[in-house]
Design an enzyme around this catalytic site. Structure first.
Site, PDB file in Angstrom:
ATOM      1  N   LEU A  12      59.078 104.617  46.885  1.00  0.00           N
ATOM      2  CA  LEU A  12      59.914 103.776  47.747  1.00  0.00           C
ATOM      3  C   LEU A  12      61.356 103.769  47.254  1.00  0.00           C
ATOM      4  O   LEU A  12      62.275 104.202  47.947  1.00  0.00           O
ATOM      5  CB  LEU A  12      59.344 102.345  47.762  1.00  0.00           C
ATOM      6  CG  LEU A  12      60.244 101.236  48.323  1.00  0.00           C
ATOM      7  CD1 LEU A  12      60.532 101.465  49.797  1.00  0.00           C
ATOM      8  CD2 LEU A  12      59.611  99.860  48.088  1.00  0.00           C
ATOM      9  N   ASP A  13      61.542 103.242  46.057  1.00  0.00           N
ATOM     10  CA  ASP A  13      62.862 103.159  45.428  1.00  0.00           C
ATOM     11  C   ASP A  13      62.659 103.416  43.943  1.00  0.00           C
ATOM     12  O   ASP A  13      62.347 102.472  43.204  1.00  0.00           O
ATOM     13  CB  ASP A  13      63.471 101.775  45.674  1.00  0.00           C
ATOM     14  CG  ASP A  13      64.770 101.539  44.928  1.00  0.00           C
ATOM     15  OD1 ASP A  13      65.347 102.505  44.405  1.00  0.00           O
ATOM     16  OD2 ASP A  13      65.205 100.372  44.843  1.00  0.00           O
ATOM     17  N   PRO A  14      62.736 104.689  43.534  1.00  0.00           N
ATOM     18  CA  PRO A  14      63.300 105.834  44.246  1.00  0.00           C
ATOM     19  C   PRO A  14      62.287 106.550  45.139  1.00  0.00           C
ATOM     20  O   PRO A  14      61.102 106.588  44.829  1.00  0.00           O
ATOM     21  CB  PRO A  14      63.743 106.747  43.111  1.00  0.00           C
ATOM     22  CG  PRO A  14      62.745 106.484  42.021  1.00  0.00           C
ATOM     23  CD  PRO A  14      62.422 105.017  42.116  1.00  0.00           C
ATOM     24  N   ASP A  51      64.452 105.667  49.781  1.00  0.00           N
ATOM     25  CA  ASP A  51      65.896 105.433  49.764  1.00  0.00           C
ATOM     26  C   ASP A  51      66.668 106.746  49.718  1.00  0.00           C
ATOM     27  O   ASP A  51      67.710 106.901  50.380  1.00  0.00           O
ATOM     28  CB  ASP A  51      66.284 104.530  48.596  1.00  0.00           C
ATOM     29  CG  ASP A  51      65.821 105.040  47.240  1.00  0.00           C
ATOM     30  OD1 ASP A  51      64.938 105.925  47.193  1.00  0.00           O
ATOM     31  OD2 ASP A  51      66.335 104.548  46.214  1.00  0.00           O
ATOM     32  N   CYS A  93      67.157  97.544  47.689  1.00  0.00           N
ATOM     33  CA  CYS A  93      65.726  97.434  47.970  1.00  0.00           C
ATOM     34  C   CYS A  93      65.151  96.271  47.186  1.00  0.00           C
ATOM     35  O   CYS A  93      65.553  96.022  46.040  1.00  0.00           O
ATOM     36  CB  CYS A  93      65.018  98.727  47.580  1.00  0.00           C
ATOM     37  SG  CYS A  93      63.257  98.742  48.009  1.00  0.00           S
TER      38      CYS A  93
END
Length: 364
Positions: free
Chosen positions: A119-121, A124, A149
């Site tokens: 997700l993050d990273p 994004d 985030c």
């Protein structure tokens, strides 16, 4: 024999991505014990479709994929095993210097080393590549880029947060200085929470603060060299009122004592846990504004806003599904041997985003 995906870890980031892979690949899921693996498979409603095993039994074959969902400190151990066996390796963590040091060895061994694919990273990165490619401004320009985030409670509480995993990690992350660009100059926030600002998304007010080191992503995202960066920051999003609610925590962090932080983490975990009755919410917002010297202006923003449900927490779904997309690329031969960070070009990013949308994950 078909390649096998060896998914290591039964924690809270193991979610719907395993279901996605189970439709097309042979999956073995590893826990500290076989029973823990079996319980996770049952939670994912994959009993009979995914094989449970104890971590001590991990022995991947050539061309298989080893997925590390363990703490970052365990990645190198699994990566070494993968290289020794000719297996590919994937995780969702940031690339550490130690992991990067194995890039050449992975390439020489014909092994893909996939990182930053969650997700993050992860997501994004995809959204950033897409926005930068869309910017319709020619020539010299001034640019502002933000990527925030956060995992937050779907129903706000007085603490403006609930812990779904080790709270000590949340606290110690706040002790790391943040480096970013603000006002056109490199800026360092020794105490990131003190750089908290308001951030409005679709009429809802949040709070955001910088974290880690944003500057390497200027190159990673391939921003045009003729853009002057007025602001470039990657950071964390929190509910409005978070900074005030956490002031007693910050008082401890201003003069940190390791033993006291450990005790504080245990206290906070007991007072503000995420229970089975709670739903989590994940909000990711990536925005870009470019103002040309000739007066032209372009701006765009992607917002991903997901609430957990009976099948998955929002965090588990959004971490594990893009990883599954990346693993599918590894299995298909779409990624060359060596080190990769999620999707690294706009064309591949958009292909990943299309696959995520087919899984019901779409930014507005």
């Amino acid at each position: 024999m078909a390649e096998t995906v060896h998914w290591v870890g039964t924690g809270l980031s193991t979610g719907g991505g395993v279901r996605v892979l189970a439709d097309t690949a042979d999956i073995v899921l590893y826990g500290r014990t076989r029973d823990k693996a079996a319980a996770c498979i049952d939670r994912l409603a994959l009993t009979g479709r995914v094989a449970p095993r104890a971590l001590d039994d991990l022995d991947p074959g050539r061309g298989d994929v080893v997925v590390s969902m363990l703490p970052a400190t365990e990645h190198v151990r699994l990566l070494k095993l993968s290289l020794a066996n000719g297996s590919h390796f994937a995780n969702t963590s940031y690339v550490s210097p130690e992991i990067a040091g194995y890039a050449d060895a992975a390439r020489d061994a014909g092994v893909v080393l996939l990182t930053e694919a969650g997700l993050d990273p992860g997501i994004d990165h995809l959204l950033a590549h897409d926005l930068i490619a869309r910017a319709e401004v020619e020539g010299p320009a001034t640019a502002t880029f933000t990527s925030y985030c956060g995992g937050i409670p779907a129903v706000p509480n007085e603490f403006r947060y609930r812990f779904s995993w080790a709270p000590r990690g949340v606290l110690t992350a706040l002790l790391s200085p943040a480096r970013y660009i603000d006002g056109g100059v490199e800026t360092v926030a020794e105490r990131p929470w003190e750089a908290t600002t308001g951030h409005v998304l679709r009429g809802e007010r949040f709070e955001a603060y910088p974290n880690r080191d944003s500057l390497p992503f200027v190159e990673q995202y391939h921003l045009p060299s003729h853009w002057r960066l007025e602001r470039f920051v990657r950071g964390t999003l929190r509910l409005d009122g978070w900074r005030q609610a956490w002031e007693p925590v910050f008082a401890e962090l201003r003069d940190p004592d390791p033993d006291r932080i450990t005790a504080l983490a245990a206290d906070l975990a007991a007072r503000y846990p995420t229970t089975e009755a709670d739903r989590d919410r994940v909000v990711l917002a990536v925005a870009l504004t470019v103002r040309g010297d000739d007066g032209a202006e372009w701006s765009g923003e992607h917002v991903l806003d997901v609430v957990g449900d009976d099948n998955d927490s929002a965090m588990a779904r959004l971490v594990s599904t893009p990883l599954a997309v990346g693993i599918a690329d590894v299995l298909s031969g779409a990624l060359a041997p060596g080190l990769h960070r999620a999707a690294e070009t706009v064309d591949v990013s958009r292909r990943w985003l299309e696959k995520l949308e087919r899984q019901g994950i779409a930014a507005r």
